[in-house]
Design an enzyme around this catalytic site. Structure first.
Site, short mmCIF file in Angstrom:
data_model
loop_
_atom_site.label_atom_id
_atom_site.label_comp_id
_atom_site.label_asym_id
_atom_site.label_seq_id
_atom_site.Cartn_x
_atom_site.Cartn_y
_atom_site.Cartn_z
N THR A 107 46.96 31.05 16.63
CA THR A 107 46.39 30.20 15.60
C THR A 107 46.11 28.79 16.11
O THR A 107 45.07 28.20 15.80
CB THR A 107 47.34 30.12 14.39
OG1 THR A 107 47.59 31.44 13.90
CG2 THR A 107 46.75 29.29 13.26
N GLU A 108 47.03 28.27 16.90
CA GLU A 108 46.89 26.90 17.38
C GLU A 108 45.78 26.73 18.42
O GLU A 108 44.99 25.80 18.34
CB GLU A 108 48.22 26.42 17.99
CG GLU A 108 49.34 26.18 16.99
CD GLU A 108 49.16 24.87 16.23
OE1 GLU A 108 48.19 24.14 16.49
OE2 GLU A 108 50.02 24.58 15.37
N SER A 109 45.74 27.62 19.40
CA SER A 109 44.84 27.40 20.53
C SER A 109 44.08 28.62 20.99
O SER A 109 43.23 28.51 21.87
CB SER A 109 45.66 26.86 21.73
OG SER A 109 46.55 27.87 22.19
N TYR A 204 46.83 27.22 7.38
CA TYR A 204 47.54 27.41 8.65
C TYR A 204 48.74 28.33 8.45
O TYR A 204 48.94 29.29 9.20
CB TYR A 204 47.98 26.05 9.19
CG TYR A 204 48.87 26.12 10.40
CD1 TYR A 204 48.32 26.21 11.68
CD2 TYR A 204 50.25 26.09 10.29
CE1 TYR A 204 49.13 26.28 12.80
CE2 TYR A 204 51.07 26.15 11.40
CZ TYR A 204 50.51 26.24 12.65
OH TYR A 204 51.31 26.32 13.76
#
Length: 269
Positions: A107-109, A204
């Site tokens: 999800t982040e990167s 998120y």
């Protein structure tokens, strides 16, 4: 047990389809009309419909969200393979589910170690330099904090320690720990120990939790290996693009989000 797919050239196209028995077949060329483009050489895995329906994640991510595609991503992605030993190490050291780290980094990167957000978050776990300094990562004459965080080992160690501390700060409330990872502990506290009313943070948390539940089948299902799981196979023999041999993959039974995922370290999937 997950059997890894045979190596696929990093820049090869991958085609695939899921048959009526739940087996996902992959190849580096379109073998017949059943095959659809899974991802194209040099591009991110896309989440367009194909191979099977995707799960709807509220936050756009750089990995596929269809359950069989998501599982296959971790078999064929060079960027993931190069750091999975670091995830295993961090999961065991900090007692965090391996699959939770997978979901958070996806999800982040999207497993891009060079990613830098508009706000200055760096690397795989998108760690802010100020947060890194809290955990002993500081600039020196030769290397600024930002460059140190671009190193996968430093990034995963730092991000995992921060996530561990947030999980301890909000025991039994993984959603709040994830919200704090995204928006900061202060934002969660100001919201009355609830997920802040920020669309970005709410999306998120939902996205990480949804990916997490796909990646982590319930323990009871994994143990008895009930039918109905998705398997992954490669065509036997050599085909253009350098793929040889065949393999089968892991189970894919998705637990309910209401069950509340555990945060105990598990072996590599």
């Amino acid at each position: 047990m997950l059997l890894a797919l045979v190596p696929i050239a990093a820049r090869a196209d991958v085609w695939g389809y899921v048959d009526d028995k739940g087996v996902a077949h992959f190849a580096t060329e379109r073998i017949d009309e059943r095959y659809e483009l899974f991802f194209k050489s040099g591009e991110n895995f896309n989440t367009a419909d194909g191979v099977s329906a995707r799960i709807e994640t509220p936050r756009a991510v750089a990995v596929p969200t269809a359950p069989p595609k998501l599982l296959a991503f971790f078999d064929v992605s060079p960027s993931y393979k190069s750091v999975k030993h670091l995830l295993r190490e961090a999961a065991m050291q900090h007692e965090i589910d391996y699959e939770l780290l997978q979901a958070l980094i996806a999800t982040e990167s999207g497993f891009d170690a060079t990613a830098v957000s508009p706000r200055g978050a760096v690397g795989l776990m998108q760690v802010m330099p100020a947060t890194a300094e809290r955990y002993g990562v500081s600039s020196d004459k030769k290397t600024p904090v930002e460059k140190k965080l671009a190193d996968p080992r430093t990034n995963i160690r730092t991000g995992s320690r921060y996530l561990r501390d947030l999980i301890r700060r909000f025991p039994g409330q993984l959603d709040l720990a994830l919200a704090a990872y995204n928006a900061g502990e202060g934002a969660v506290q100001r919201a009355g120990n609830k997920i802040p009313n920020y669309r970005e943070t709410q999306n998120y948390v939902k996205t990480v939790m949804q990916l997490y539940t796909v990646l982590k089948p319930p323990a009871t299902v994994a143990e008895i290996r009930q039918p109905g799981r998705v398997r992954m196979e490669m065509p036997t023999g050599r085909i253009p693009g350098g793929v040889t041999g065949g393999a089968v993959g892991r189970g894919n039974m998705v637990p309910s989000l209401t069950q509340g995922p555990r945060t105990v370290a598990t072996p590599e999937p």
